[in-house]
Scaffold this active site. Structure first.
Site, PDB file in Angstrom:
ATOM      1  N   ASP A 142      -6.734   0.802   0.503  1.00  0.00           N
ATOM      2  CA  ASP A 142      -6.918   1.214   1.895  1.00  0.00           C
ATOM      3  C   ASP A 142      -8.336   0.829   2.312  1.00  0.00           C
ATOM      4  O   ASP A 142      -9.027   0.110   1.578  1.00  0.00           O
ATOM      5  CB  ASP A 142      -6.661   2.725   2.056  1.00  0.00           C
ATOM      6  CG  ASP A 142      -7.816   3.546   1.522  1.00  0.00           C
ATOM      7  OD1 ASP A 142      -8.591   3.017   0.688  1.00  0.00           O
ATOM      8  OD2 ASP A 142      -7.982   4.697   1.954  1.00  0.00           O
TER       9      ASP A 142
ATOM     10  N   LYS B 223       0.840  -1.201   0.000  1.00  0.00           N
ATOM     11  CA  LYS B 223       0.000   0.000   0.000  1.00  0.00           C
ATOM     12  C   LYS B 223       0.879   1.258   0.000  1.00  0.00           C
ATOM     13  O   LYS B 223       0.676   2.174  -0.813  1.00  0.00           O
ATOM     14  CB  LYS B 223      -0.918   0.000   1.228  1.00  0.00           C
ATOM     15  CG  LYS B 223      -1.906   1.143   1.232  1.00  0.00           C
ATOM     16  CD  LYS B 223      -2.690   1.172   2.532  1.00  0.00           C
ATOM     17  CE  LYS B 223      -2.684   2.574   3.081  1.00  0.00           C
ATOM     18  NZ  LYS B 223      -3.064   2.666   4.469  1.00  0.00           N
TER      19      LYS B 223
END
Ligand code: SF4
Length: 293
Positions: free
Chosen positions: A211, A192
């Site tokens: 996310d 991420k």
């Protein structure tokens, strides 16, 4: 909120869809205690309401029903989603304030389990105190903890930031690398974070940032049925054209903050409403799908 102003999960029955198809009615706000009315705001009277109910019944819309021939990841549908996101969130970008790749890396690590607003309050002070990556590398993690305490998980984050600074200096000449594999070798950097840095700073579409918002909304939009961020990212990389990966992530994050919020999404205001079949919609003009959640 008063009953009659916002429907209480009417989408689960698809009732509005049938009502609109049957009578060309549009959802409008009514006074307290009134049912939804016509485009002119006239409340439905008992006869009209009965007709709408009958029309809805004959339309056969059921909770969880699948539209025949419907493919949630059909290129045309995905393209329409992207088009509407572009129109609604043009130029969406990362909300974390930064001036270079290192600052973005730091901010992204700090943003884990923390709001971007909070991170943006912490980083200006942090970078004023420690302006260079070498300043972070010279610290012991405990020295950094007070400065980032308010972002939560500050002990782990301190270790990650100091470790990342030392690794980047020792292995990469003090420059944040622009390759996925090398970024992943840095302490505190998972996919991420790497995707945020690569997509936002280096303008490289190497993956999709998954996310909490992308996780939730991808499932609501039936772009994935998985629940694990890594698998969700793979699913999204499969259905979203590569040139959209970074922008799509930012647009969905904006969408998740503004409209498609976790609890009680604002479906009546959503530009994706009539192509979204999420099972927990608060308003719907189309059938809802139990699996879309
Ligand atoms: S219609 Fe509702 S659930 Fe679907 S994307 Fe929009 S806000 Fe989210």
């Amino acid at each position: 909120m008063a009953r009659g102003i916002t429907p209480r999960r009417p989408s689960r029955s698809g009732r509005q869809d049938a009502a609109r198809r049957a009578g060309g009615l549009k959802p409008t706000k009514g006074k307290k205690g009134e049912r939804f009315g016509t485009a002119k705001g006239v409340p439905l009277q008992s006869d009209a309401a009965a007709k709408v109910k009958a029309a809805a019944k004959s339309a056969g819309t059921k909770r969880g029903a699948k539209t025949p021939g419907y493919d949630p990841i059909a290129p045309e549908r995905v393209s329409e989603i992207l088009k509407r996101l572009d129109a609604t969130y043009p130029g969406a970008t990362c909300a974390l304030h930064h001036r270079n790749a290192w600052e973005l890396l730091v901010a992204t690590i700090l943003s884990a389990q923390c709001t971007d607003v909070r991170v943006n309050m912490v980083t200006p002070v942090l970078f004023q105190k420690y302006p260079r990556i070498e300043d972070f590398a010279a610290l012991e993690p405990a020295q950094l903890e007070p400065d980032i305490r308010s972002t939560g998980f500050f002990r782990n984050k301190s270790k990650s930031l100091v470790g990342a600074a030392r690794k980047i200096i020792s292995d990469f000449g003090g420059q944040v690398p622009d390759e996925m594999d090398t970024l992943l070798s840095i302490p505190g950097v998972a996919r991420k974070t790497a995707n945020v840095v690569l997509g936002t700073w280096f303008k490289k579409n190497e993956g999709v940032v998954v996310d909490t918002h992308v996780h939730r909304i991808s499932r609501r939009l039936e772009l994935t049925r998985n629940d694990d961020p890594k698998t969700i990212e793979q699913d999204l990389m499969h259905v979203i054209p590569r040139e959209h990966w970074t922008l799509f992530s930012h647009q969905i994050i904006h969408h998740g903050r503004k409209l498609c919020i976790a609890r009680s999404p604002k479906c009546a205001e959503c530009p994706l409403e009539n192509i979204c079949h999420a099972g927990d919609k608060t308003w719907s003009t189309v059938d809802v799908h139990k699996s879309a959640k």
